[in-house]
Scaffold this active site. Structure first.
Site, short mmCIF file in Angstrom:
data_model
loop_
_atom_site.label_atom_id
_atom_site.label_comp_id
_atom_site.label_asym_id
_atom_site.label_seq_id
_atom_site.Cartn_x
_atom_site.Cartn_y
_atom_site.Cartn_z
N CYS A 45 0.84 -1.21 0.00
CA CYS A 45 0.00 0.00 0.00
C CYS A 45 0.87 1.25 0.00
CB CYS A 45 -0.92 0.01 1.22
SG CYS A 45 -2.01 -1.42 1.31
C1 BEZ Z 1 0.59 -4.62 1.81
O1 BEZ Z 1 0.10 -3.55 1.50
O2 BEZ Z 1 1.80 -4.82 1.76
C2 BEZ Z 1 -0.28 -5.75 2.27
C3 BEZ Z 1 -1.47 -5.49 2.91
C4 BEZ Z 1 -2.24 -6.54 3.37
C5 BEZ Z 1 -1.82 -7.85 3.14
C6 BEZ Z 1 -0.64 -8.09 2.44
C7 BEZ Z 1 0.13 -7.03 2.00
#
Ligand code: BEZ
Length: 212
Positions: A45
């Protein structure tokens, strides 16, 4: 029920990092990209929001307003935003909605219970000036989206909105476009001054009409 192409994107009011807003007022008469991410302080994210901020000029050129949402609270968004700016060398100045009670996430079907009961998946909607949904994307949490692809689709959508053309597989800005089946070859010859290449009666190309 989830939103489908051509549906009206529902309006809402929300708390965001840029203050309280009304979604339709924020979009104004232009285009919108509205996307959810699973959670703050997560790596994928962080890169997605950073990439979106770095593409600010590209979105502005296309008259597109960008807005993101997750179910995290406002203070968390605010502090995480500093990390995004620091690590991605950007300035996030588009609104991040704090949707703790999931009102907006549920309105847009961004929670997919079999993926996660708690967090939004990576949903993305492109919304046209008529407030209709023009594109929906759903990615899993582990896969960051390709924002160049989002821009590419917007270019295609905007061409289609202005001219009677569609875009072929893997089309990119500057490539020839396709004359839509609803336009006869005779009409296409009159309409597209740069010429029409007829491969089959149903497969006709013309140079991208908005280029010099
Ligand atoms: C991420 O943004 O890295 C992420 C968020 C939730 C689960 C897996 C990855």
């Amino acid at each position: 029920m989830s939103l489908r192409l051509g549906d009206i994107a529902p309006n809402f009011k929300a708390k965001t990092t840029e203050g309280e807003l009304d979604f339709y007022d924020y979009l104004g008469d232009g285009w919108g990209v509205f996307f959810s991410h699973p959670a703050d302080y997560t790596p994928v994210c962080t890169t997605e929001l950073g990439k979106t901020a770095l593409l600010k000029n590209e979105f502005e050129k296309r008259n597109v307003k960008v807005i993101a949402v997750s179910v995290d609270p406002l203070d968390k968004h605010m502090s995480w935003r500093n990390d995004i700016n620091e690590t991605q060398d950007c300035t996030v100045d588009f609104p991040l909605i704090a949707d703790e009670d999931k009102t907006v996430a549920n309105l847009y079907g961004m929670i997919h219970p079999n993926a996660s009961e708690t967090f939004t998946v990576r949903s993305l909607f492109v919304i046209g000036p008529d407030k209709k949904v023009k594109l929906t994307l759903t990615y899993p949490a582990s896969t960051g989206r390709n924002f160049q692809e989002v821009l590419r689709v917007i270019d295609s959508l905007q061409l289609t909105a202005k001219y009677s053309v569609a875009t072929p597989a893997d089309w990119k800005h500057g490539d020839d476009v396709i004359v839509v089946p609803a336009v006869s070859t005779e009409d296409a010859m009159n309409k597209f001054s740069k010429g029409v290449k007829v491969i089959k009666p149903y497969l006709r190309y013309t140079p991208q009409p908005d280029l010099e």
